[in-house]
Design a protein around this motif. Structure first.
Motif, short mmCIF file in Angstrom:
data_model
loop_
_atom_site.label_atom_id
_atom_site.label_comp_id
_atom_site.label_asym_id
_atom_site.label_seq_id
_atom_site.Cartn_x
_atom_site.Cartn_y
_atom_site.Cartn_z
N ARG A 1 -12.23 -115.45 1.71
CA ARG A 1 -13.05 -114.91 0.51
C ARG A 1 -13.17 -113.52 0.27
N PRO A 2 -12.73 -113.00 -0.93
CA PRO A 2 -12.81 -111.62 -0.98
C PRO A 2 -14.43 -111.00 -1.34
N PHE A 3 -14.61 -109.76 -0.58
CA PHE A 3 -16.03 -109.27 -0.71
C PHE A 3 -16.22 -108.53 -1.85
N GLY A 4 -16.92 -109.40 -2.81
CA GLY A 4 -17.22 -108.43 -4.29
C GLY A 4 -18.84 -108.14 -4.29
N GLN B 1 -26.44 -100.08 -9.58
CA GLN B 1 -26.21 -98.81 -8.98
C GLN B 1 -26.31 -98.98 -7.54
N GLN B 2 -27.21 -99.57 -7.08
CA GLN B 2 -27.30 -99.79 -5.72
C GLN B 2 -26.04 -100.46 -4.93
N ILE B 3 -25.54 -101.59 -5.57
CA ILE B 3 -24.55 -102.29 -5.17
C ILE B 3 -23.16 -101.37 -5.25
N ASN B 4 -23.15 -100.46 -6.40
CA ASN B 4 -22.12 -99.80 -6.32
C ASN B 4 -22.09 -98.70 -5.33
N LEU B 5 -23.14 -98.09 -5.15
CA LEU B 5 -23.30 -97.16 -3.96
C LEU B 5 -22.90 -97.92 -2.51
N PHE B 6 -23.51 -99.11 -2.33
CA PHE B 6 -23.33 -99.94 -1.04
C PHE B 6 -21.85 -100.13 -1.00
N MET B 7 -21.21 -100.60 -1.96
CA MET B 7 -19.90 -100.87 -1.84
C MET B 7 -18.81 -99.86 -1.64
N LEU C 1 -24.78 -108.49 -3.27
CA LEU C 1 -26.08 -108.81 -3.47
C LEU C 1 -26.67 -109.98 -2.62
N SER C 2 -26.00 -111.06 -2.27
CA SER C 2 -26.43 -112.14 -1.41
C SER C 2 -27.15 -111.62 -0.02
N HIS C 3 -26.35 -110.67 0.35
CA HIS C 3 -26.57 -109.93 1.57
C HIS C 3 -28.21 -109.12 1.32
N LEU C 4 -28.09 -108.25 0.49
CA LEU C 4 -29.06 -107.30 0.13
C LEU C 4 -30.48 -108.03 -0.15
#
Length: 545
Positions: free
Chosen positions: A43-46, A8-14, A51-54
């Motif tokens: 490379r696309p941002f997925g 959910q965090q990643i989804n909100l971040f995106m 996650l690797s950044h967070l």
């Protein structure tokens, strides 16, 4: 701290930050950023990348602006640099936005010394609209947006730039580092903070709040015109030769990139960039960077044949697409920080001499201004021009231009300006005509000419009443004229005629206006110093109409 499932965090971040997902940047181990590519393709941002950044495994930057024809974004941010005013000004902007009903978050940057103010938008809007919203709020809050600033500088300007940095782009535009980088968060950086500079206890709750309070795409603040004035900035830095920060605006004028390709430095670099030192090469790229994304292809063209690996016994000294991109974008960054391109004199100091330097074909000695019209390079803070002014001037220069002004005078007319209390002869070039029309420097025309041939007629009345009646008659006759006090130019641009014909016309108009002419009425035409202020001094808008 409330635990939100990572998905959910990643989804909100995106949803909040990622509008353009087809490319992104990664911070290098040393200075600078690099594009992330696989086999030469972005490379696309997925979600895995996010996650690797967070988690802090890398530090990533994103491009806020989708390229033309979209030129859209879903957020806008103000970047305040690392100086003593940075937090105060960022929070002042936050408070100003709040008064306007705009939700924003203040983030402490990765370094812990700079700040970003983020505004999120429900749907994609034109970058021009989003940038206008933030720029107008900065001006209303009386936060300096022009002049000298920068890291560690003791000036009143902390604002570095807005993101998106451009209203439009053909390729990438500028990138900004993402917040909530895992390792930085542990140090209290890359986090959203309150008025006491303390991180909010629940960062994800603040992002959920931001998401719920995004600016509607039809918000009136997104549709307002952009204010073109800003508070003065206190600075000890000498004024640039040209207005600070305006280079990238000028670079978008139609046809200008093609113009500079006639410059000897550009042609020489395309033919053999190995003749240039690294300093000279980067200086050339800085001049090309004036044209923003549109100049990127030319930047590679002047670099592509670079190969000094054998000469310098260094295998790294060969053309690199990534390195050229890095330098090119760093030069755009330099210009956006109110920098100016290096001059041709600087190129000469670093080993390259223009073969045409003695011809003086480039009065300002800047590659970006090679062959440029006067409006492109004009600068005087007392008579400032907006971007819209310059665009209007540029269109006029490309159509009627300065030749139309010269048609008011006979071919034998001499011109001059006042220097040290006396008239100094000057050729009536576009430069002097422009300064005259803008009200900068008066251009004087010799009248009558040495051979008494004229096109327009000049005359000055001795009494206000006579001048008023003369003007009324001109209006009735629908004759074009320009009046200054009691002096008139009867403006003609047809065939030349004699001064005697001009006198007869003045007499006819005066008779119709019931003005009694004395025996020596034409004395104003026989003075020893026959230089008259040319028409339309400081009246360029009237003239263009």
């Amino acid at each position: 701290m409330t635990i939100t499932p990572i998905a959910q965090q990643i989804n909100l971040f995106m949803k909040l930050f990622i509008h353009r997902s087809d490319a992104f940047m990664q911070k290098k181990v040393g200075p600078g950023w690099k594009p992330v590519r696989d086999e030469g393709k972005d490379r696309p941002f997925g979600e895995e990348v996010a996650l690797s950044h967070l988690e802090g495994r890398c530090r990533l930057g994103i491009f806020p602006l989708k390229p033309a024809p979209e030129n859209t974004c879903i957020w806008v941010a103000a970047d305040f640099d690392e100086n003593e005013n940075a937090f105060d000004q960022s929070w002042k902007l936050h408070e100003q936005l709040k008064t306007e009903g705009i939700y924003s978050l203040v983030e402490r940057s990765f370094s812990g010394k700079g700040y970003h103010v983020w505004v999120f938008i429900e749907k994609p809007v034109k970058a021009h609209e989003a940038r206008t919203l933030l720029l107008n709020s900065l001006i209303k809050a009386e936060i300096p947006v022009n002049g000298e600033g920068g890291k560690k500088k003791q000036t009143s300007k902390a604002l570095d730039r807005l993101f998106p940095t451009q209203d439009q782009t053909l390729n990438y535009g500028n990138q900004i580092g993402l917040p909530l980088q895992g390792e930085a968060v542990k140090l209290g950086n890359c986090v959203f903070i309150d008025a006491n500079q303390q991180p909010y206890p629940d960062q994800w709750a603040k992002l959920e709040e931001a998401y719920a309070n995004r600016v509607p795409a039809d918000h009136p603040k997104l549709k307002e015109p952009r204010h073109l004035s800003a508070p003065a900035v206190q600075s000890t830095k000498p004024a640039n030769a040209l207005e600070e920060g305006r280079w990238l605006e000028l670079g978008r004028l139609e046809g200008q990139l093609e113009r500079i390709q006639g410059c000897e430095a550009i042609k020489a670099s395309i033919a053999d960039p190995n003749q240039f030192s690294n300093t000279t090469w980067t200086s050339i790229l800085c001049n090309i960077a004036v044209f923003g994304e549109a100049g990127k292809e030319l930047a590679h063209e002047v670099s592509r044949k670079y190969d000094r690996s054998v000469i310098d016994n260094d295998p790294r000294k060969v053309y690199s697409e990534d390195e050229t991109d890095r330098v090119f974008y760093s030069k755009i960054d330099h210009l956006q920080r109110s920098g100016i391109p290096p001059t041709c004199n600087y190129l000469e100091e670093n080993g390259w001499v223009c073969p045409r330097r003695k011809e003086k074909t480039c009065p300002l000695n800047i590659i970006a201004l090679y062959g440029a019209p006067p409006s492109y390079s004009y600068y005087n803070p007392v008579f400032p021009l907006t971007v819209e002014d310059r665009e209007q001037l540029y269109k006029w220069e490309q159509s009627d231009g300065y030749e139309s002004f010269l048609k008011f005078f006979s071919d034998s007319t001499d011109f001059g300006i006042i220097e040290k209390g006396k008239i100094i002869g000057k050729k009536a070039t576009g430069y002097w005509i422009l300064k005259h029309l803008l009200g900068d420097t008066k251009l004087y025309a010799k009248y009558p000419t040495w051979n008494n041939r004229i096109r327009s007629i000049w005359f000055e009345w001795g009494a206000q009443d006579e001048a008023n009646r003369f003007e009324e008659q001109l209006n009735q006759m629908k004759m074009p004229y320009e009046r200054t006090d009691q002096a008139f130019w009867l403006l003609q641009n047809g065939e030349e005629f004699s001064l005697g014909v001009g006198k007869e016309l003045i007499k006819r108009i005066a008779t119709k206006a019931e003005i009694t002419l004395g025996q020596h009425w034409d004395d104003p035409l026989t003075l020893e110093d026959p230089y008259r202020v040319a028409p339309y001094f400081g009246k360029w808008r009237e003239y263009y109409k």
